[in-house]
Enzyme design. Structure first.
Site, PDB file in Angstrom:
ATOM      1  CB  CYS A  38      49.004  38.950  39.215  1.00 22.51           C
ATOM      2  SG  CYS A  38      49.447  37.299  39.429  1.00 22.51           S
ATOM      3  CG  ASP A  74      51.749  38.941  35.882  1.00 19.95           C
ATOM      4  OD1 ASP A  74      52.762  39.387  35.724  1.00 19.95           O
ATOM      5  OD2 ASP A  74      51.469  38.183  36.813  1.00 19.95           O
ATOM      6  CE  LYS A  87      53.678  39.172  38.793  1.00 21.06           C
ATOM      7  NZ  LYS A  87      53.240  37.792  39.034  1.00 21.06           N
TER       8      LYS A  87
END
Length: 190
Positions: free
Chosen positions: A145, A9, A103
């Site tokens: 994350c 991310d 995602k």
């Protein structure tokens, strides 16, 4: 061991100036690019992105309009596919990424293992196809994350390292707690 790099991310909305910007996020992007351009070789480089739907609360992930997010289960609108916020940070050299993972499309998702490649393969299948049994995990944010991705990788049987110079967390307390949890789970730090 066959080692892959999992970049979690590193997106505009998670770096300085973004909807959920993390201090040091831009520097993490630059240092990951330095790693990718350096002598260390990975069998595979996988990069995940939050990829939320517009005009949706994404399974309750986004706080409703007019309601403050609790920053635990609800969040401000971020990483909506097709927006600049969902793009990779410009300092990340995505030409060196072999597999891109989306995602959180329509639902909350923290771990890269909850996503799928752009051609629909689950992350475990992508890694298995390449014969990977070890992962280095880097990216944003350490306490959300990155933590979730590393824990899922351990649970899936991979040997996992988190490169502490290539991550940044949201808050010092939650970052320290996440690193302790990862160490307890068997994650190595380099």
């Amino acid at each position: 061991m066959v080692r892959a790099l999992l970049i979690v991310d590193v997106q505009n909305d998670f770096t300085e100036g973004g909807a959920l910007g993390v201090d040091g996020g831009g520097a993490v992007a630059r240092r990951i690019t330095d790693l990718l351009r350096g002598p260390e070789a990975y069998r595979l480089v996988v990069a995940s992105r939050d990829w939320h739907e517009a005009e949706s609360d994404n399974g309750g992930h986004f706080a409703p309009p007019g309601v403050d997010p609790d920053f635990s289960t609800t969040w401000p609108v971020h990483c909506v596919r097709g927006t600049t916020g969902a793009d990779y940070h410009p300092a990340l050299d995505v030409d060196r990424v072999d597999v891109h993972v989306w995602k959180g499309t329509g639902e909350p998702a923290y771990s890269a293992f909850e996503g799928a490649s752009t051609d629909g393969l689950p992350v475990r299948a992508v890694l298995a196809e390449a014969g990977v049994d070890a992962l280095d995990v880097v990216g944003l944010a350490t306490d959300y994350c990155v933590r979730a991705s590393a824990l899922d990788a351990v649970a899936a049987g991979y040997s996992v390292r988190v490169r502490t110079d290539l991550v940044a967390g949201v808050a010092p307390e939650s970052t320290v707690a996440a690193l302790k949890e990862l160490a307890t789970a068997g994650v190595e730090f380099i």
